[in-house]
Motif scaffolding. Structure first.
Motif, PDB file in Angstrom:
ATOM      1  N   MET A   1     -49.512  49.504 153.240  1.00 15.89           N
ATOM      2  CA  MET A   1     -50.314  50.691 153.428  1.00 15.89           C
ATOM      3  C   MET A   1     -51.392  50.763 152.353  1.00 15.89           C
ATOM      4  O   MET A   1     -51.116  51.156 151.219  1.00 15.89           O
ATOM      5  CB  MET A   1     -49.424  51.926 153.322  1.00 15.89           C
ATOM      6  CG  MET A   1     -48.550  52.155 154.498  1.00 15.89           C
ATOM      7  SD  MET A   1     -48.070  53.859 154.509  1.00 15.89           S
ATOM      8  CE  MET A   1     -46.332  53.698 154.468  1.00 15.89           C
ATOM      9  N   PRO A   2     -52.594  50.406 152.686  1.00 14.52           N
ATOM     10  CA  PRO A   2     -53.664  50.427 151.676  1.00 14.52           C
ATOM     11  C   PRO A   2     -54.092  51.836 151.266  1.00 14.52           C
ATOM     12  O   PRO A   2     -54.768  52.013 150.274  1.00 14.52           O
ATOM     13  CB  PRO A   2     -54.816  49.689 152.353  1.00 14.52           C
ATOM     14  CG  PRO A   2     -54.489  49.621 153.788  1.00 14.52           C
ATOM     15  CD  PRO A   2     -53.027  49.814 153.948  1.00 14.52           C
ATOM     16  N   GLN A   3     -53.705  52.860 152.047  1.00 18.64           N
ATOM     17  CA  GLN A   3     -54.093  54.218 151.674  1.00 18.64           C
ATOM     18  C   GLN A   3     -53.373  54.682 150.408  1.00 18.64           C
ATOM     19  O   GLN A   3     -53.868  55.541 149.685  1.00 18.64           O
ATOM     20  CB  GLN A   3     -53.770  55.209 152.809  1.00 18.64           C
ATOM     21  CG  GLN A   3     -54.560  54.987 154.069  1.00 18.64           C
ATOM     22  CD  GLN A   3     -53.854  54.010 155.008  1.00 18.64           C
ATOM     23  OE1 GLN A   3     -52.818  53.463 154.674  1.00 18.64           O
ATOM     24  NE2 GLN A   3     -54.442  53.782 156.172  1.00 18.64           N
ATOM     25  N   LEU A   4     -52.204  54.122 150.140  1.00 19.57           N
ATOM     26  CA  LEU A   4     -51.424  54.557 148.991  1.00 19.57           C
ATOM     27  C   LEU A   4     -51.806  53.832 147.707  1.00 19.57           C
ATOM     28  O   LEU A   4     -51.331  54.180 146.634  1.00 19.57           O
ATOM     29  CB  LEU A   4     -49.937  54.348 149.263  1.00 19.57           C
ATOM     30  CG  LEU A   4     -49.345  55.213 150.357  1.00 19.57           C
ATOM     31  CD1 LEU A   4     -47.880  54.866 150.550  1.00 19.57           C
ATOM     32  CD2 LEU A   4     -49.498  56.677 150.051  1.00 19.57           C
ATOM     33  N   LEU A   5     -52.638  52.824 147.794  1.00 16.79           N
ATOM     34  CA  LEU A   5     -53.000  52.032 146.625  1.00 16.79           C
ATOM     35  C   LEU A   5     -53.695  52.851 145.538  1.00 16.79           C
ATOM     36  O   LEU A   5     -53.342  52.736 144.363  1.00 16.79           O
ATOM     37  CB  LEU A   5     -53.854  50.840 147.052  1.00 16.79           C
ATOM     38  CG  LEU A   5     -53.951  49.696 146.066  1.00 16.79           C
ATOM     39  CD1 LEU A   5     -52.578  49.124 145.788  1.00 16.79           C
ATOM     40  CD2 LEU A   5     -54.858  48.624 146.626  1.00 16.79           C
ATOM     41  N   PRO A   6     -54.676  53.729 145.849  1.00 16.90           N
ATOM     42  CA  PRO A   6     -55.276  54.537 144.774  1.00 16.90           C
ATOM     43  C   PRO A   6     -54.270  55.471 144.100  1.00 16.90           C
ATOM     44  O   PRO A   6     -54.349  55.707 142.901  1.00 16.90           O
ATOM     45  CB  PRO A   6     -56.358  55.340 145.484  1.00 16.90           C
ATOM     46  CG  PRO A   6     -56.677  54.570 146.691  1.00 16.90           C
ATOM     47  CD  PRO A   6     -55.403  53.908 147.109  1.00 16.90           C
TER      48      PRO A   6
END
Length: 52
Positions: A1-6
């Protein structure tokens, strides 16, 4: 899930700043004064030893 990276990096950054602040407080309040007292006592003992 790239949305959780920040959020992961923000969490890691805030935790590292918190750890840095706690370490800075502990060192300045408890650890560094002990080194100063040790140096002062060492210099006093050396001055007492050199007079005799």
């Amino acid at each position: 899930m790239p949305q959780l990276l920040p959020f992961f990096f923000l969490n890691q950054l805030s935790f590292s700043f918190l750890v840095l602040a706690v370490l800075l407080y502990v060192f300045s309040k408890y650890i560094l004064p002990l080194f100063t007292v040790t140096q002062v006592a060492r210099m006093y003992i050396l001055k007492l030893g050199s007079k005799s």
